[in-house]
Design a protein around this motif. Structure first.
Motif, PDB file in Angstrom:
ATOM      1  N   SER A   1      61.084  84.736  41.295  1.00 12.36           N
ATOM      2  CA  SER A   1      62.013  84.514  40.166  1.00 12.36           C
ATOM      3  C   SER A   1      63.378  85.543  40.265  1.00 12.36           C
ATOM      4  O   SER A   1      64.428  85.048  40.123  1.00 12.36           O
ATOM      5  CB  SER A   1      61.237  84.607  38.853  1.00 12.36           C
ATOM      6  N   ALA A   2      62.957  86.720  40.456  1.00  9.42           N
ATOM      7  CA  ALA A   2      64.111  87.464  40.727  1.00  9.42           C
ATOM      8  C   ALA A   2      64.754  87.825  42.165  1.00  9.42           C
ATOM      9  O   ALA A   2      65.875  88.234  41.985  1.00  9.42           O
ATOM     10  CB  ALA A   2      63.846  89.109  40.366  1.00  9.42           C
ATOM     11  N   GLY A   3      64.516  86.910  42.934  1.00  8.85           N
ATOM     12  CA  GLY A   3      64.965  86.931  44.229  1.00  8.85           C
ATOM     13  C   GLY A   3      64.636  88.205  44.874  1.00  8.85           C
ATOM     14  O   GLY A   3      65.474  88.668  45.815  1.00  8.85           O
ATOM     15  N   VAL A   4      63.705  88.949  44.743  1.00  6.63           N
ATOM     16  CA  VAL A   4      63.020  90.047  45.248  1.00  6.63           C
ATOM     17  C   VAL A   4      62.025  89.658  46.212  1.00  6.63           C
ATOM     18  O   VAL A   4      61.189  88.980  46.191  1.00  6.63           O
ATOM     19  CB  VAL A   4      62.588  90.969  44.281  1.00  6.63           C
ATOM     20  N   ASP A   5      62.067  90.357  47.655  1.00  7.93           N
ATOM     21  CA  ASP A   5      61.278  90.008  48.449  1.00  7.93           C
ATOM     22  C   ASP A   5      60.027  91.069  48.561  1.00  7.93           C
ATOM     23  O   ASP A   5      60.287  92.301  48.391  1.00  7.93           O
ATOM     24  CB  ASP A   5      61.671  90.174  50.000  1.00  7.93           C
ATOM     25  N   ILE A   6      58.882  90.626  48.958  1.00  5.12           N
ATOM     26  CA  ILE A   6      57.795  91.766  49.114  1.00  5.12           C
ATOM     27  C   ILE A   6      57.774  91.915  50.561  1.00  5.12           C
ATOM     28  O   ILE A   6      57.464  91.168  51.382  1.00  5.12           O
ATOM     29  CB  ILE A   6      56.426  91.163  48.636  1.00  5.12           C
ATOM     30  N   GLY A   7      57.849  93.259  51.022  1.00  2.25           N
ATOM     31  CA  GLY A   7      57.981  93.439  52.295  1.00  2.25           C
ATOM     32  C   GLY A   7      56.770  93.897  52.959  1.00  2.25           C
ATOM     33  O   GLY A   7      56.346  93.955  53.990  1.00  2.25           O
ATOM     34  N   LEU A   8      55.849  94.802  51.971  1.00  2.00           N
ATOM     35  CA  LEU A   8      54.642  95.349  52.660  1.00  2.00           C
ATOM     36  C   LEU A   8      53.589  95.842  51.202  1.00  2.00           C
ATOM     37  O   LEU A   8      54.094  95.936  50.340  1.00  2.00           O
ATOM     38  CB  LEU A   8      54.895  96.732  53.376  1.00  2.00           C
ATOM     39  N   VAL A   9      52.115  95.448  51.810  1.00  2.00           N
ATOM     40  CA  VAL A   9      51.294  95.787  50.697  1.00  2.00           C
ATOM     41  C   VAL A   9      50.159  96.686  51.185  1.00  2.00           C
ATOM     42  O   VAL A   9      49.879  96.421  52.565  1.00  2.00           O
ATOM     43  CB  VAL A   9      50.628  94.572  50.247  1.00  2.00           C
ATOM     44  N   GLN A  10      49.732  97.694  50.525  1.00  2.00           N
ATOM     45  CA  GLN A  10      48.672  98.437  51.010  1.00  2.00           C
ATOM     46  C   GLN A  10      47.793  98.714  49.741  1.00  2.00           C
ATOM     47  O   GLN A  10      47.972  99.435  48.948  1.00  2.00           O
ATOM     48  CB  GLN A  10      49.296  99.979  51.348  1.00  2.00           C
ATOM     49  N   PHE A  11      46.675  97.836  49.650  1.00  5.04           N
ATOM     50  CA  PHE A  11      45.922  97.842  48.381  1.00  5.04           C
ATOM     51  C   PHE A  11      44.450  97.917  48.888  1.00  5.04           C
ATOM     52  O   PHE A  11      43.874  97.054  49.713  1.00  5.04           O
ATOM     53  CB  PHE A  11      46.447  96.412  47.755  1.00  5.04           C
ATOM     54  N   ILE A  12      43.734  98.758  48.318  1.00  2.00           N
ATOM     55  CA  ILE A  12      42.185  98.846  48.453  1.00  2.00           C
ATOM     56  C   ILE A  12      41.606  98.571  47.453  1.00  2.00           C
ATOM     57  O   ILE A  12      41.758  98.764  46.366  1.00  2.00           O
ATOM     58  CB  ILE A  12      41.890 100.436  48.719  1.00  2.00           C
ATOM     59  N   ALA A  13      40.743  97.397  47.689  1.00  2.00           N
ATOM     60  CA  ALA A  13      39.864  96.809  46.600  1.00  2.00           C
ATOM     61  C   ALA A  13      38.563  97.055  46.791  1.00  2.00           C
ATOM     62  O   ALA A  13      37.804  96.523  47.733  1.00  2.00           O
ATOM     63  CB  ALA A  13      40.098  95.052  46.712  1.00  2.00           C
ATOM     64  N   ALA A  14      38.021  97.737  45.828  1.00  2.00           N
ATOM     65  CA  ALA A  14      36.360  98.098  45.781  1.00  2.00           C
ATOM     66  C   ALA A  14      35.728  97.035  45.028  1.00  2.00           C
ATOM     67  O   ALA A  14      36.349  96.195  44.393  1.00  2.00           O
ATOM     68  CB  ALA A  14      36.148  99.437  45.433  1.00  2.00           C
ATOM     69  N   SER A  15      34.556  96.788  45.433  1.00  2.00           N
ATOM     70  CA  SER A  15      33.296  95.922  44.917  1.00  2.00           C
ATOM     71  C   SER A  15      33.026  96.178  43.413  1.00  2.00           C
ATOM     72  O   SER A  15      32.390  95.523  42.749  1.00  2.00           O
ATOM     73  CB  SER A  15      32.387  95.805  45.682  1.00  2.00           C
ATOM     74  N   GLU A  16      33.363  97.392  43.191  1.00  2.00           N
ATOM     75  CA  GLU A  16      33.001  98.085  41.716  1.00  2.00           C
ATOM     76  C   GLU A  16      34.368  99.033  41.145  1.00  2.00           C
ATOM     77  O   GLU A  16      35.056  99.547  42.075  1.00  2.00           O
ATOM     78  CB  GLU A  16      31.678  98.712  41.579  1.00  2.00           C
ATOM     79  N   SER A  17      34.211  99.451  40.127  1.00  2.00           N
ATOM     80  CA  SER A  17      35.179 100.334  39.369  1.00  2.00           C
ATOM     81  C   SER A  17      35.278 101.499  40.126  1.00  2.00           C
ATOM     82  O   SER A  17      34.271 102.173  40.345  1.00  2.00           O
ATOM     83  CB  SER A  17      35.133 100.283  37.919  1.00  2.00           C
ATOM     84  N   MET A  18      36.346 102.188  40.251  1.00  2.00           N
ATOM     85  CA  MET A  18      36.473 103.474  41.158  1.00  2.00           C
ATOM     86  C   MET A  18      35.905 104.433  40.167  1.00  2.00           C
ATOM     87  O   MET A  18      35.681 105.710  41.013  1.00  2.00           O
ATOM     88  CB  MET A  18      38.106 103.627  41.334  1.00  2.00           C
ATOM     89  N   ASP A  19      35.731 104.206  38.972  1.00  2.00           N
ATOM     90  CA  ASP A  19      35.158 105.311  38.286  1.00  2.00           C
ATOM     91  C   ASP A  19      33.435 105.724  38.339  1.00  2.00           C
ATOM     92  O   ASP A  19      33.249 106.737  38.315  1.00  2.00           O
ATOM     93  CB  ASP A  19      35.049 104.988  36.747  1.00  2.00           C
TER      94      ASP A  19
END
Length: 531
Positions: free
Chosen positions: A35-53
């Protein structure tokens, strides 16, 4: 075009507020970026199977990256959390290089680890001075302490995927001087559109249709409460009557602002305070809450309030302000308006119920074909149901539309004009009888034969007359066999339904037979000529 990067993890508290579903989490950010005309250039996202707590080194985890060509998340690594964190160091170095080379203009971080898997990217962002926005109280404090240009920060409590995404993009676009209108709608939904003028999102027909299940549930409770052993459910019915304005307010608020749980909370608060205004009051209160949610949300973000506070103000105050206005100023007038509409209907029925039923039956098909039904008749049905749990026009709906459609489709199953029509008619008949809806199944047969069309209107008129004769109050949108038991006159409603179905079926059978006879007479001369 500005280009951003997204870094972080599914987090502790974030895990329970959207982090456990990276597709939706990043999808909301993607929608706002577009909507803002902004591009996503890169993602570095770690998804665990449970809360990091509570996560351990052996907890299953996935490292997500970004496929720029397809503009979607892509798995880069899958294994234990310990191994995933080690692998993330490569992605962290890649992101840091992109930032230093000027390929990234802004950074969004969520539950990041500035001393571990996100250390290099955070350091590069601080050196380059690019704007950083994000959530995660502890991590954001550490990022700020490293000299990063943090322009908006907040904890995660009370936030949603959408409110976070809108907040991130609002802050970045304000920093860059870019015009931005939030997108309202589900992430990845092609029908999602910029919010623009929220008044244009008011759709009374949509509010009514979405709230219909609540009215049907109330009608079912009313019917069950008539059983001697279950008389105690009458108190449940009374309670549900009071809840209807709340249902409508929630639907209205979410329709206009669509800020996930924030809209729902605002709608509930406004609806509770609008109960004295009936369903019209609930609708008005919900609309007011929805308008205020969007306005207060944007304003609070612009004022750089923390996201948790933004949600409290937008959801809590929007519902409270709208609800109090309804409670003290508008509710009495809204209630009287609803009572006046019901009074007019009851007067017409009292004058001559049979004529009222016949007229309503004759007009019901032109109304739904012309698009008037959902805009005018359905709201009146709901207004009637608000007090009694069933409705005169609701009974006309079941008899004049559902049963007539069932009769037409049944005739085309028994003796269709050609074999192909039976296959078309069967699903429509089953849905009409089993669910009390999909009257449009009769359209192909009505529009292709004037006799069938006239028969449908005539059968609806006769059925409507019987509804008036037996003074029936009922509802559609339920299985046909349940219809009579949800009415005030089981025998009368069943008789009206059966007569309408049989009459429509007989007219259609005669019309189909006449068509087949005419077709054979046309073909006979052709056969003789060829001989």
């Amino acid at each position: 075009m500005k280009r951003i990067a997204i870094a972080g993890s599914s987090g502790g508290n974030l895990f329970n507020l959207g982090g456990k579903d990276p597709e939706k989490l990043i999808g909301e950010i993607k929608a706002q970026c577009q909507s803002a005309g902004v591009d996503i250039g890169l993602v570095q996202f770690i998804a665990a199977s449970e809360s990091m707590d509570v996560a351990k080194d052996h907890t299953a985890a996935v490292l997500y990256g970004w496929n720029e060509d397809e503009q979607r998340l892509a798995k880069r690594y899958e294994g234990t959390l310990k191994d995933t964190n080690e692998t993330a160091a490569e992605a962290d170095a890649e992101l840091a290089d992109r930032i230093r080379s000027g390929g990234i203009d802004g950074l969004i971080v969520m539950s990041a680890d500035p001393q571990g898997s996100n250390r290099q990217a955070v350091q590069a962002a601080a050196e380059a001075g690019i704007p950083v926005v994000g959530t995660g109280g502890t991590s954001m404090a550490m990022i700020s302490s490293k000299g990063a240009n943090v322009i908006a920060t907040s904890g995660t409590t009370g936030t949603t995927n959408r409110t976070r995404a809108v907040s991130f993009m609002t802050s970045l676009c304000k920093y860059w001087g870019i015009k931005y209108i939030p997108v309202l709608g589900s992430a990845g939904d092609k029908s999602a559109a910029p919010a623009g003028n929220p008044l244009r999102r008011i759709n009374l027909k949509g509010i009514m249709q979405s709230s219909l299940p609540g009215f049907i549930a109330m009608a079912i409770v009313l019917a069950i409460s008539q059983i001697p052993a279950l008389k105690g459910l009458s108190e449940v019915f009374d309670l549900m009557l009071k809840a209807l304005p709340v249902v409508l307010a929630v639907v209205a608020a979410k329709q206009i602002s669509d800020m996930d749980e924030v809209s729902i909370v605002a709608g509930v608060i406004a609806g509770v305070l609008s109960v004295n205004g009936g369903i019209i009051g609930g609708i008005i209160g919900g609309i007011g809450a929805g308008l205020l949610v969007q306005y207060l949300f944007v304003k609070c973000v612009q004022w750089k309030f923390p996201m948790t506070t933004v949600n409290i103000v937008a959801g809590g105050l929007a519902g409270l302000i709208s609800g109090l206005i309804m409670y003290y100023l508008i509710a009495p007038f809204a209630l009287q308006l609803g009572e006046f509409i019901k009074y007019i209907i009851n007067q017409a029925i009292s004058f001559n119920p049979i004529i009222a039923g016949v007229v309503a039956g004759l007009l019901i098909w032109p109304a739904i074909i012309g698009g008037v039904y959902h805009a005018a008749i359905l709201p009146i049905v709901l207004l009637e149901m608000e007090k009694t749990g069933n409705s005169f026009l609701g009974a006309i709906d079941m008899v004049g539309l559902v049963m007539v459609s069932a009769g037409i489709t049944l005739a085309n199953i028994i003796a269709p004009r050609d074999r192909g029509e039976a296959a078309v008619a069967a699903p429509g008949f089953l849905i009409n009888m089993g669910f009390g809806t999909f009257v449009e199944a009769a359209y192909p047969f009505m529009f292709s034969n004037k006799v069938v069309f006239a028969g449908a209107i005539g059968a609806a008129g006769v059925g409507g007359g019987l509804v008036g004769l037996f003074n029936v109050r009922g509802t559609a949108y339920v299985p046909s066999f349940m219809g009579p038991f949800l009415s005030n006159n089981v025998v009368g409603f069943a008789a009206a339904m059966l007569v309408a179905l049989i009459l429509a079926m007989l007219v259609t059978l005669v019309a189909n037979k006449a068509w087949r006879t005419g077709r054979k007479s046309e073909q006979k001369p052709e056969i003789e000529a060829s001989a």
